[in-house]
Design a protein around this motif. Sequence first.
Motif, PDB file in Angstrom:
ATOM      1  N   TYR A 175      -0.091  -7.766   2.603  1.00  0.00           N
ATOM      2  CA  TYR A 175      -0.447  -8.484   1.448  1.00  0.00           C
ATOM      3  C   TYR A 175       1.138  -7.641   0.438  1.00  0.00           C
ATOM      4  CZ  TYR A 175      -2.349  -9.529  -2.775  1.00  0.00           C
ATOM      5  OH  TYR A 175      -2.032  -9.975  -4.089  1.00  0.00           O
ATOM      6  N   ILE A 176       0.722  -6.912   0.809  1.00  0.00           N
ATOM      7  CA  ILE A 176       2.458  -6.117  -0.268  1.00  0.00           C
ATOM      8  C   ILE A 176       3.393  -6.624   0.569  1.00  0.00           C
ATOM      9  CG2 ILE A 176       4.041  -4.299  -1.162  1.00  0.00           C
ATOM     10  CD1 ILE A 176       0.916  -2.606  -0.469  1.00  0.00           C
ATOM     11  N   MET A 177       3.953  -6.692   2.113  1.00  0.00           N
ATOM     12  CA  MET A 177       5.061  -7.664   2.046  1.00  0.00           C
ATOM     13  C   MET A 177       5.487  -8.584   1.987  1.00  0.00           C
ATOM     14  SD  MET A 177       6.662  -4.857   3.121  1.00  0.00           S
ATOM     15  CE  MET A 177       8.553  -6.392   4.701  1.00  0.00           C
ATOM     16  N   ASN A 178       4.197  -9.653   1.583  1.00  0.00           N
ATOM     17  CA  ASN A 178       4.059 -10.984   1.492  1.00  0.00           C
ATOM     18  C   ASN A 178       4.133 -11.312  -0.236  1.00  0.00           C
ATOM     19  OD1 ASN A 178       3.343 -14.085   2.333  1.00  0.00           O
ATOM     20  ND2 ASN A 178       2.269 -13.740   0.934  1.00  0.00           N
ATOM     21  N   ALA A 179       3.304 -10.305  -0.505  1.00  0.00           N
ATOM     22  CA  ALA A 179       3.907 -10.462  -2.806  1.00  0.00           C
ATOM     23  C   ALA A 179       5.053  -9.846  -2.440  1.00  0.00           C
ATOM     24  CB  ALA A 179       2.864  -9.459  -3.194  1.00  0.00           C
ATOM     25  N   LEU A 180       6.104  -9.474  -2.152  1.00  0.00           N
ATOM     26  CA  LEU A 180       7.201  -9.324  -2.446  1.00  0.00           C
ATOM     27  C   LEU A 180       8.196 -10.260  -1.715  1.00  0.00           C
ATOM     28  CD1 LEU A 180       7.406  -4.966  -1.155  1.00  0.00           C
ATOM     29  CD2 LEU A 180       8.036  -6.297  -4.039  1.00  0.00           C
ATOM     30  N   LYS A 181       7.538 -11.248  -1.069  1.00  0.00           N
ATOM     31  CA  LYS A 181       8.325 -12.523  -0.915  1.00  0.00           C
ATOM     32  C   LYS A 181       9.445 -12.717  -1.792  1.00  0.00           C
ATOM     33  CE  LYS A 181       7.954 -16.677   1.211  1.00  0.00           C
ATOM     34  NZ  LYS A 181       7.417 -18.001   1.334  1.00  0.00           N
ATOM     35  N   GLY A 182      10.993 -12.767  -1.318  1.00  0.00           N
ATOM     36  CA  GLY A 182      11.668 -13.207  -2.935  1.00  0.00           C
ATOM     37  C   GLY A 182      12.590 -12.312  -2.430  1.00  0.00           C
ATOM     38  N   GLU A 183      11.633 -10.607  -2.648  1.00  0.00           N
ATOM     39  CA  GLU A 183      13.215  -9.847  -2.853  1.00  0.00           C
ATOM     40  C   GLU A 183      13.726  -9.214  -1.908  1.00  0.00           C
ATOM     41  OE1 GLU A 183      12.509  -7.666  -5.598  1.00  0.00           O
ATOM     42  OE2 GLU A 183      11.673  -9.484  -6.224  1.00  0.00           O
ATOM     43  N   ASP A 184      14.863  -8.204  -1.724  1.00  0.00           N
ATOM     44  CA  ASP A 184      15.456  -7.815  -0.896  1.00  0.00           C
ATOM     45  C   ASP A 184      15.111  -7.327   0.098  1.00  0.00           C
ATOM     46  OD1 ASP A 184      17.974  -7.522   1.135  1.00  0.00           O
ATOM     47  OD2 ASP A 184      18.679  -6.154  -0.838  1.00  0.00           O
ATOM     48  N   LEU A 185      14.218  -7.712   0.527  1.00  0.00           N
ATOM     49  CA  LEU A 185      13.285  -7.369   2.054  1.00  0.00           C
ATOM     50  C   LEU A 185      13.552  -5.898   2.210  1.00  0.00           C
ATOM     51  CD1 LEU A 185      10.761  -9.117   2.699  1.00  0.00           C
ATOM     52  CD2 LEU A 185      10.442  -7.704   0.940  1.00  0.00           C
ATOM     53  N   GLY A 186      14.930  -6.058   2.798  1.00  0.00           N
ATOM     54  CA  GLY A 186      15.660  -5.401   3.304  1.00  0.00           C
ATOM     55  C   GLY A 186      15.855  -3.547   3.189  1.00  0.00           C
ATOM     56  N   ALA A 187      15.590  -4.048   1.764  1.00  0.00           N
ATOM     57  CA  ALA A 187      15.175  -2.183   0.922  1.00  0.00           C
ATOM     58  C   ALA A 187      14.040  -1.803   0.878  1.00  0.00           C
ATOM     59  CB  ALA A 187      15.190  -2.822  -0.352  1.00  0.00           C
ATOM     60  N   PHE A 188      12.816  -2.438   2.014  1.00  0.00           N
ATOM     61  CA  PHE A 188      11.569  -2.072   2.482  1.00  0.00           C
ATOM     62  C   PHE A 188      11.791  -1.494   4.250  1.00  0.00           C
ATOM     63  CE2 PHE A 188      10.762  -3.399  -1.658  1.00  0.00           C
ATOM     64  CZ  PHE A 188      10.466  -2.835  -2.176  1.00  0.00           C
ATOM     65  N   ASP A 189      13.206  -1.350   4.881  1.00  0.00           N
ATOM     66  CA  ASP A 189      12.654  -2.126   5.989  1.00  0.00           C
ATOM     67  C   ASP A 189      12.113  -0.556   6.405  1.00  0.00           C
ATOM     68  OD1 ASP A 189      15.666   0.271   5.919  1.00  0.00           O
ATOM     69  OD2 ASP A 189      16.443  -1.142   6.414  1.00  0.00           O
ATOM     70  N   ARG A 190      12.599   0.870   5.759  1.00  0.00           N
ATOM     71  CA  ARG A 190      12.125   2.396   5.760  1.00  0.00           C
ATOM     72  C   ARG A 190      10.577   2.184   5.912  1.00  0.00           C
ATOM     73  NH1 ARG A 190      15.036   6.707   3.869  1.00  0.00           N
ATOM     74  NH2 ARG A 190      13.888   7.803   5.321  1.00  0.00           N
ATOM     75  N   SER A 191       9.247   1.389   5.460  1.00  0.00           N
ATOM     76  CA  SER A 191       8.412   1.021   5.355  1.00  0.00           C
ATOM     77  C   SER A 191       8.541   1.027   4.103  1.00  0.00           C
ATOM     78  CB  SER A 191       7.395   1.677   6.593  1.00  0.00           C
ATOM     79  OG  SER A 191       7.131   3.163   5.812  1.00  0.00           O
ATOM     80  N   ILE A 192       6.798   0.782   3.422  1.00  0.00           N
ATOM     81  CA  ILE A 192       6.187   0.548   2.321  1.00  0.00           C
ATOM     82  C   ILE A 192       5.568   1.668   2.144  1.00  0.00           C
ATOM     83  CG2 ILE A 192       3.884  -0.343   0.971  1.00  0.00           C
ATOM     84  CD1 ILE A 192       6.010  -2.447   1.331  1.00  0.00           C
ATOM     85  N   ASP A 193       5.415   2.467   3.235  1.00  0.00           N
ATOM     86  CA  ASP A 193       4.568   4.232   3.204  1.00  0.00           C
ATOM     87  C   ASP A 193       6.591   4.995   2.579  1.00  0.00           C
ATOM     88  OD1 ASP A 193       2.939   2.896   4.536  1.00  0.00           O
ATOM     89  OD2 ASP A 193       2.775   4.349   6.016  1.00  0.00           O
ATOM     90  N   VAL A 194       6.917   4.734   2.482  1.00  0.00           N
ATOM     91  CA  VAL A 194       7.929   5.883   2.360  1.00  0.00           C
ATOM     92  C   VAL A 194       8.131   5.452   0.960  1.00  0.00           C
ATOM     93  CG1 VAL A 194      10.595   6.248   2.631  1.00  0.00           C
ATOM     94  CG2 VAL A 194       9.612   6.007   4.642  1.00  0.00           C
ATOM     95  N   HIS A 195       8.282   3.745   0.689  1.00  0.00           N
ATOM     96  CA  HIS A 195       8.572   3.858  -0.835  1.00  0.00           C
ATOM     97  C   HIS A 195       7.806   4.616  -1.448  1.00  0.00           C
ATOM     98  CE1 HIS A 195      12.593   1.674  -0.472  1.00  0.00           C
ATOM     99  NE2 HIS A 195      12.315   1.184   0.818  1.00  0.00           N
ATOM    100  N   ILE A 196       6.278   4.488  -1.323  1.00  0.00           N
ATOM    101  CA  ILE A 196       5.004   4.649  -1.643  1.00  0.00           C
ATOM    102  C   ILE A 196       4.868   5.885  -2.113  1.00  0.00           C
ATOM    103  CG2 ILE A 196       2.660   4.942  -1.930  1.00  0.00           C
ATOM    104  CD1 ILE A 196       3.185   2.148  -2.794  1.00  0.00           C
ATOM    105  N   SER A 197       5.660   6.578  -1.226  1.00  0.00           N
ATOM    106  CA  SER A 197       5.574   8.331  -1.571  1.00  0.00           C
ATOM    107  C   SER A 197       6.794   8.503  -2.096  1.00  0.00           C
ATOM    108  CB  SER A 197       6.671   8.837  -0.031  1.00  0.00           C
ATOM    109  OG  SER A 197       6.367  10.152  -0.090  1.00  0.00           O
ATOM    110  N   ARG A 198       7.778   7.771  -2.476  1.00  0.00           N
ATOM    111  CA  ARG A 198       8.821   7.729  -3.734  1.00  0.00           C
ATOM    112  C   ARG A 198       8.063   7.873  -5.199  1.00  0.00           C
ATOM    113  NH1 ARG A 198      13.953   5.938   0.236  1.00  0.00           N
ATOM    114  NH2 ARG A 198      13.841   7.597   1.010  1.00  0.00           N
ATOM    115  N   ILE A 199       7.091   6.276  -5.192  1.00  0.00           N
ATOM    116  CA  ILE A 199       7.141   6.153  -6.713  1.00  0.00           C
ATOM    117  C   ILE A 199       5.589   7.658  -7.154  1.00  0.00           C
ATOM    118  CG2 ILE A 199       5.096   4.286  -7.928  1.00  0.00           C
ATOM    119  CD1 ILE A 199       6.256   2.358  -5.888  1.00  0.00           C
ATOM    120  N   ARG A 200       5.237   8.074  -5.985  1.00  0.00           N
ATOM    121  CA  ARG A 200       3.907   8.984  -6.325  1.00  0.00           C
ATOM    122  C   ARG A 200       4.609  10.014  -7.001  1.00  0.00           C
ATOM    123  NH1 ARG A 200       0.895   8.389  -1.022  1.00  0.00           N
ATOM    124  NH2 ARG A 200      -1.201   7.386  -1.535  1.00  0.00           N
ATOM    125  N   ALA A 201       6.001  10.271  -6.151  1.00  0.00           N
ATOM    126  CA  ALA A 201       6.757  11.420  -6.702  1.00  0.00           C
ATOM    127  C   ALA A 201       6.833  10.919  -8.145  1.00  0.00           C
ATOM    128  CB  ALA A 201       8.134  11.603  -5.750  1.00  0.00           C
TER     129      ALA A 201
END
Length: 228
Positions: A175-201
Motif C-alpha cells: 500500500y505504501i509503495m502504491n501511495a508513493l507512486k509518482g515519487e522517485d521510487l529508486g530512492a526506496f530501493d533499499r526497502s521501506i523498512d530502512v526508511h522507516i528506521s531513519r524516520i524513527r531516528a
Amino acid sequence: MTQQILLIEDDQRLAEMVRDYLGESDFDVTIAATGTEGLALQRQRGFDAVLLDLMLPDTDGLEVCRTLRATDSVPILMLTAKGEPMDRIVGLEIGADDYLPKPFEPRELLARLRAILRRGKGEDRPDIMRFGTLEIDPQAMEARIGGKVCALTSHQFKLLEIMAGSAGRVLSRDYIMNALKGEDLGAFDRSIDVHISRIRAEIEEDPNRPRRLITVRGAGYVFARSQD
C-alpha cells in the motif's frame, strides 16, 4: 459553472480523448497543437487551467511553462511522456503546479486537475498535522519535534506524511509503495523498512521502542494517533 481548460498537446488522438472525457465532467477543453498557439490562446482568453505536454513540435513544454509563469498565475498541470525525475523537478521549480506521467488514467487526470483548480482558489491547503510534540507541515515539507526541524529527506518526509495521514490504520508495504507512486521510487530501493528506521531516528524518543511509527508484524506499519 463550466470551467475553461487549455490543453497544449500535439497528439491529436490523446487530445480528443482528454477533451471528451473532461467534457463529461463539465469542463470545456480547447486544444492547441503547439506551444506558440497555446501561449497565444492563453493571452487572448485566460483559461482556468492549462494542461501542458512536455514534448511539443515547436518548443519545449518547460519553456512554455516558464513563459506562462512570467506573467500568469494560471494553474498548470504538466504531462510528461517519459516521467523523468529531472523533468518533473525542473517543471515544478519553474512554476508547474503538478505533473502527471504518461500513460495516465483519465480519472487520475481529472482528480489532479480538480486539485490544482482548488489550490488556485486558495482551497485545499494542507493543514499542519499535530501529534503531541510532533508537527508535520506538508506545505513546508518539514517535520518538527518541539519546534526543532527533523533531518528527513524529501522522500522520507513524503513517507511520514502518508503514514500520518492514515493515523491509526495499518498500512502494508505494498500500500505504501502504491501511495508513493509518482515519487522517485529508486530512492526506496533499499526497502521501506530502512526508511522507516531513519524516520524513527528523527521522530522517536527511543527509536528501538517506537511509540509513533509502530511495526505490525506480518502486516506492515501503523502511525499511532496518540503518542505523548
